[in-house]
Design a protein around this motif. Structure first.
Motif, PDB file in Angstrom:
ATOM      1  N   LYS A  71       0.707  -1.328   0.159  1.00 37.12           N
ATOM      2  CA  LYS A  71       0.135  -0.218   0.033  1.00 37.12           C
ATOM      3  C   LYS A  71       0.745   1.386  -0.200  1.00 37.12           C
ATOM      4  N   ALA A  72       0.208   2.450  -0.741  1.00 38.09           N
ATOM      5  CA  ALA A  72       1.114   3.864  -0.597  1.00 38.09           C
ATOM      6  C   ALA A  72      -0.387   4.875   0.194  1.00 38.09           C
ATOM      7  N   GLY A  73       1.091   5.281   0.840  1.00 42.47           N
ATOM      8  CA  GLY A  73       0.414   6.596   1.326  1.00 42.47           C
ATOM      9  C   GLY A  73       1.071   8.032   0.671  1.00 42.47           C
ATOM     10  N   PHE A  74       0.552   9.521   1.088  1.00 42.87           N
ATOM     11  CA  PHE A  74       1.094  10.695   0.845  1.00 42.87           C
ATOM     12  C   PHE A  74      -0.149  11.509   1.788  1.00 42.87           C
ATOM     13  N   ASP A  75       0.674  12.231   2.988  1.00 46.24           N
ATOM     14  CA  ASP A  75       0.191  12.657   4.025  1.00 46.24           C
ATOM     15  C   ASP A  75       0.948  14.211   3.804  1.00 46.24           C
ATOM     16  N   TYR A  76      -0.312  15.064   3.559  1.00 43.60           N
ATOM     17  CA  TYR A  76       0.519  16.657   3.913  1.00 43.60           C
ATOM     18  C   TYR A  76       0.209  17.455   4.967  1.00 43.60           C
ATOM     19  N   SER A 100       4.654  20.874   5.299  1.00 44.85           N
ATOM     20  CA  SER A 100       5.470  19.210   4.690  1.00 44.85           C
ATOM     21  C   SER A 100       4.767  17.995   4.271  1.00 44.85           C
ATOM     22  N   GLY A 101       5.118  17.227   3.451  1.00 43.21           N
ATOM     23  CA  GLY A 101       5.320  16.167   2.446  1.00 43.21           C
ATOM     24  C   GLY A 101       5.187  15.269   3.133  1.00 43.21           C
TER      25      GLY A 101
END
Length: 433
Positions: A71-76, A100-101
């Motif tokens: 699984k992949a994720g992006f957080d900002y 930040s991201g």
């Protein structure tokens, strides 16, 4: 003139379409072609094929539980300009919290003994489904053969009865003519007319049964119920006494029988259930890998404490469940013993069935030979008495009796022929020939 041409063209088109539709609805099939047609179009057979595909999907569903998950994720994050203040030596230091991201990819896998055994169980279930499909195919072929032969035998019998009816009608006409000139009594002519009506009724009954069999064949084939079927294999090629007699010498091997093979697979399934119960004591292994990349958006550089790569694994071992797992193991072992007992009993039953089917086929062949000769004799007797009646050397009662004998012989012959096919097919299915 133009309208006439249009109407003529339309009529020709409709006629062509009608002929095309009629041609599409006529099936000319040999026995082998009829059986293959049923394999491809019969609804029960199609469901059996779908069950095989469904079992394959269930197997892959179980197998996929052992594969890694990714699984992949992006957080900002944005603190909206907030600064963190720290006091050091009487001085205050401001640390801006820039936006930040972070992007991360995690791969994980968990393995248990139960998962491995579960795949084995699905393999057995898939094999059982395929055996069931083969058994359904065997049943479909047998049903088509029985109906196919029944139609052929009844068609042959109708032809024989039509010939006898023609002879009897000529005798009835001759008798009535003799009555008209005073050379015979009316009661003799009436007896023959009643016998003519009886024979016609027998023919009509046979034709109605024949139509029911044709409808049954269409259902077995999975064809359009409005279609017509022409049978191209002669009855002599199917009702082969020599082949049936040769079948009596075939030895019985239980492992070739579909019912026995299903019982064997069921026993394997019970064995794996015992193994599955033992897997409750097996450990669970887990491992993962994570990649993370964090970026700060701002003029000032910020301290990044996020490691880009991380791996880990764990192992868990079950310890105490108050005897539940041991009880489950013992229960599955008992179920295995029951399955083994059922298989052995079924094997003995199949051997007894094999002997009985051989006896049934032997008796059917003997009866068929007798009834075939009896039908031939009754036809010759009827022809002989009919010839005598023309010259006054036989009574109307003898003609009536001979005609009744033909109807009885015809019925006995049909039943004897069908019994041979039924007994032969049952033995072939048992032997998986």
């Amino acid at each position: 003139m133009i309208m006439r041409l249009k109407n003529l063209t339309l009529a020709l088109v409709l006629t062509t379409l009608s002929l095309s539709t009629t041609a599409q609805q006529t099936l000319r099939l040999s026995l082998g072609e009829a059986q293959q047609y049923a394999i491809e179009h019969n609804a029960t057979m199609q469901n059996a094929e779908l069950d095989v595909k469904k079992a394959e999907l269930d197997r892959w569903k179980t197998l996929s539980s052992m594969l890694p998950t990714v699984k992949a994720g992006f957080d900002y994050q944005n603190m909206l300009g907030y600064e963190m203040h720290m006091g050091m030596g009487g001085q205050s230091i401001s640390i801006p919290l820039n936006p930040s991201g972070s992007f991360s990819v995690t791969a994980a896998i968990a393995l248990t003994g139960a998962q491995i055994v579960g795949v084995m169980l699905q393999d057995i279930a898939q094999e059982m489904t395929d055996i069931t499909r083969q058994q359904t195919e065997q049943t479909t072929r047998s049903q088509v053969k029985n109906v196919y032969v029944s139609i052929l035998v009844m068609e042959e019998t109708v032809g024989l009865l039509d010939s006898s009816l023609a002879n009897l009608q000529r005798l009835a006409e001759t008798s009535q003519a003799a009555v008209n000139v005073g050379a015979a009594e009316q009661v003799d002519a009436d007896k023959l007319q009643v016998q003519v009506a009886t024979l016609k009724n027998s023919i009509n009954t046979t034709n109605r049964s024949l139509q029911m069999l044709r409808n049954s064949l269409l259902l077995q084939l999975g064809a359009d119920v409005n279609a017509t079927v022409e049978l191209t294999t002669p009855v002599e090629a199917i009702l082969n006494v020599g082949d049936a007699a040769q079948l009596l010498g075939e030895a019985f091997h239980p492992e070739n029988n579909y019912t026995y093979r299903l019982l064997e697979q069921n026993e394997r399934l019970a064995e794996k259930n015992v193994t599955m119960a033992w897997m409750d004591f097996s450990p669970t292994l887990s491992a993962y890998y994570q990649y993370s990349a964090k970026t700060y958006f701002g003029k000032d550089e910020a301290m990044n404490m996020t490691p880009p790569n991380m791996v880990g694994f764990s192992i868990s071992v079950p310890l105490l469940t108050s005897g539940t797992r041991l009880s489950n193991i013992k229960s599955n072992k008992i179920a295995l013993q029951e399955t083994q007992n059922s298989r052995r009993q079924a094997e003995d039953g199949l051997r007894v069935q094999y002997n009985q089917l051989r006896y049934d086929l032997t008796s059917a062949l003997e009866t068929y030979d007798i009834q075939r000769r009896n039908l031939d004799v009754t036809q010759r007797v009827f022809a002989n008495i009919s010839e005598k009646y023309k010259y006054g050397r036989a009574s109307s009662l003898e003609v009536t009796t001979a005609s009744s004998d033909i109807i009885s012989a015809q019925s006995n012959y049909i039943q004897a022929a069908l019994n041979v096919i039924s007994a032969q097919t049952a033995l072939e299915n048992l032997l998986n020939k």
